[in-house]
Write a protein that holds these residues in place. Structure first.
Motif, PDB file in Angstrom:
ATOM      1  N   GLY A   1       1.665 -29.782  21.683  1.00 11.71           N
ATOM      2  CA  GLY A   1       3.121 -29.909  21.584  1.00 11.71           C
ATOM      3  C   GLY A   1       3.583 -30.829  20.474  1.00 11.71           C
ATOM      4  N   SER A   2       2.650 -31.308  19.624  1.00 16.09           N
ATOM      5  CA  SER A   2       3.077 -32.239  18.561  1.00 16.09           C
ATOM      6  C   SER A   2       3.624 -31.508  17.334  1.00 16.09           C
ATOM      7  CB  SER A   2       1.931 -33.180  18.184  1.00 16.09           C
ATOM      8  OG  SER A   2       0.810 -32.456  17.766  1.00 16.09           O
ATOM      9  N   GLY A   3       3.529 -30.187  17.309  1.00 10.98           N
ATOM     10  CA  GLY A   3       4.151 -29.430  16.216  1.00 10.98           C
ATOM     11  C   GLY A   3       3.181 -28.788  15.232  1.00 10.98           C
ATOM     12  N   LYS A   4       1.887 -28.776  15.555  1.00 11.87           N
ATOM     13  CA  LYS A   4       0.881 -28.285  14.607  1.00 11.87           C
ATOM     14  C   LYS A   4       1.091 -26.811  14.260  1.00 11.87           C
ATOM     15  CE  LYS A   4      -2.569 -29.496  17.396  1.00 11.87           C
ATOM     16  NZ  LYS A   4      -1.760 -29.949  18.569  1.00 11.87           N
ATOM     17  N   THR A   5       1.211 -25.989  15.307  1.00 10.66           N
ATOM     18  CA  THR A   5       1.384 -24.543  15.066  1.00 10.66           C
ATOM     19  C   THR A   5       2.720 -24.267  14.382  1.00 10.66           C
ATOM     20  OG1 THR A   5      -0.026 -23.976  16.924  1.00 10.66           O
ATOM     21  CG2 THR A   5       1.534 -22.294  16.234  1.00 10.66           C
ATOM     22  N   THR A   6       3.752 -24.979  14.810  1.00 15.74           N
ATOM     23  CA  THR A   6       5.070 -24.807  14.191  1.00 15.74           C
ATOM     24  C   THR A   6       5.002 -25.133  12.698  1.00 15.74           C
ATOM     25  OG1 THR A   6       6.070 -25.417  16.295  1.00 15.74           O
ATOM     26  CG2 THR A   6       7.494 -25.510  14.354  1.00 15.74           C
TER      27      THR A   6
HETATM   28  P1  ADP Z   1       1.154 -27.744  18.939  1.00 15.74           P
HETATM   29  O1  ADP Z   1       0.708 -26.622  18.058  1.00 15.74           O
HETATM   30  O2  ADP Z   1       0.891 -29.108  18.347  1.00 15.74           O
HETATM   31  O3  ADP Z   1       0.649 -27.641  20.358  1.00 15.74           O
HETATM   32  P2  ADP Z   1       3.744 -26.448  18.822  1.00 15.74           P
HETATM   33  O4  ADP Z   1       4.075 -26.349  17.374  1.00 15.74           O
HETATM   34  O5  ADP Z   1       3.238 -25.237  19.505  1.00 15.74           O
HETATM   35  O6  ADP Z   1       2.748 -27.685  19.048  1.00 15.74           O
HETATM   36  O7  ADP Z   1       5.034 -26.942  19.619  1.00 15.74           O
HETATM   37  C1  ADP Z   1       5.870 -28.005  19.168  1.00 15.74           C
HETATM   38  C2  ADP Z   1       7.080 -28.136  20.126  1.00 15.74           C
HETATM   39  O8  ADP Z   1       7.889 -26.972  20.038  1.00 15.74           O
HETATM   40  C3  ADP Z   1       6.705 -28.272  21.600  1.00 15.74           C
HETATM   41  O9  ADP Z   1       7.651 -29.117  22.198  1.00 15.74           O
HETATM   42  C4  ADP Z   1       6.826 -26.856  22.126  1.00 15.74           C
HETATM   43  O10 ADP Z   1       7.137 -26.856  23.499  1.00 15.74           O
HETATM   44  C5  ADP Z   1       7.986 -26.321  21.293  1.00 15.74           C
HETATM   45  N1  ADP Z   1       7.884 -24.849  21.074  1.00 15.74           N
HETATM   46  C6  ADP Z   1       6.835 -24.195  20.516  1.00 15.74           C
HETATM   47  N2  ADP Z   1       7.099 -22.872  20.428  1.00 15.74           N
HETATM   48  C7  ADP Z   1       8.347 -22.692  20.936  1.00 15.74           C
HETATM   49  C8  ADP Z   1       9.200 -21.559  21.132  1.00 15.74           C
HETATM   50  N3  ADP Z   1       8.804 -20.341  20.753  1.00 15.74           N
HETATM   51  N4  ADP Z   1      10.420 -21.768  21.689  1.00 15.74           N
HETATM   52  C9  ADP Z   1      10.827 -23.002  22.048  1.00 15.74           C
HETATM   53  N5  ADP Z   1      10.069 -24.109  21.898  1.00 15.74           N
HETATM   54  C10 ADP Z   1       8.852 -23.969  21.352  1.00 15.74           C
END
Ligand code: ADP
Length: 261
Positions: free
Chosen positions: A38-43
């Protein structure tokens, strides 16, 4: 070639997922992205790949701003190995790798010699040529991951993004995949950004690290600079010892105890 990301911000409706994230990575280098769930890596990877449109911030490849690039232009510049999503259709491995050539095909275009040779060399470089006539849903996890890397290589982009490429693999295949990524970075002059949840693998395979915490860069720098016990303790809420193996000089992170509160 250099990829430079500056002051990226991204929100999912009301969830602020990235705030003021900057980074850069050059040809032949591997930048490891670490941080808790949830730290934003994939985003972050999705913003770089323009799957998601950042609210602010710029992404430059050398001096070119990619914000107005078409999907095909993005694909010619950035190859992606997404987080494991198993392909359950029975595509042939060779067809999967050919999909990497999408960025070069005209609307009704047939594959050219160049397309075929890019596919062939990608299969060879990843050691998957012998699998080309097998079905993607009938090969092992490690083989599958090498095929997905081959598909990204067939794009002939100079930037490669990988999201947890070793997830669900056993230790020998984890090392094999990461050694492959490292050798491709060097041989093909790729600039690589790789999300890794395993801190020990990140210490071993990344040239530099970026530690994310709640959507912000907590620390970026060399492996030694980022993997300091206080950084890991603060972000992961866990007490650790950082140990350097005297023989290989590799750092490893030993979890000691979860911190309370
Ligand atoms: P990581 O890859 O580090 O686990 P993500 O990038 O998946 O983190 O998520 C970063 C934040 O954005 C988290 O709070 C997650 O809950 C939120 N998030 C991720 N995808 C979505 C989405 N499709 N809709 C709403 N919130 C999202």
């Amino acid at each position: 070639m250099k990829l430079k990301v500056s002051h990226l911000n991204f929100s999912y409706d009301d969830v602020e997922a990235l705030e003021d994230v900057s980074l850069d990575v050059e040809s032949t280098q591997i930048l490891g992205i670490i941080g808790p769930n949830g730290s934003g890596k994939t985003t972050l990877l999705k913003c770089i790949n323009r799957k998601l449109r950042p609210r602010y911030g710029t992404i430059l490849i050398d001096t070119k701003n990619i914000s107005n690039f078409s999907r095909k232009e993005i694909a010619r510049n950035i190859g992606v190995v997404p987080q494991v999503s198993s392909i359950s259709f029975s595509f042939l491995v060779s067809d999967i790798v050919s999909m990497g050539r999408y960025a070069y095909l005209s609307r009704f275009g047939r594959e050219t010699e160049k397309d075929l040779s890019a596919v062939k060399s990608s299969l060879e470089l990843t050691g998957t040529a012998h699998l080309s006539n097998r079905f993607i849903n009938e090969i092992s996890g490690g083989e599958y991951q090498r095929v997905i890397i081959a598909r990204a290589l067939a794009q002939e982009s100079k930037i490669l993004l990988l999201d947890e490429p070793t997830l669900h693999l056993d230790i020998n295949h984890q090392i094999e995949i990461l050694e492959l990524v490292r050798s491709l970075a060097r041989k093909r002059n790729l600039a690589v950004i790789m999300v890794l949840h395993d801190l020990n693998l990140s210490a071993r395979f990344a040239d530099r690290l970026l530690l994310l915490n709640k959507g912000r860069v907590y620390k970026a720098g060399s492996v030694e600079e980022v993997l300091q016990p206080e950084n890991i303790e603060k972000v992961f809420r866990i007490k650790v010892k950082i140990i350097r193996d005297t023989e290989t000089n590799i750092l490893s992170v030993l979890p000691v105890s979860v911190m309370k509160g």
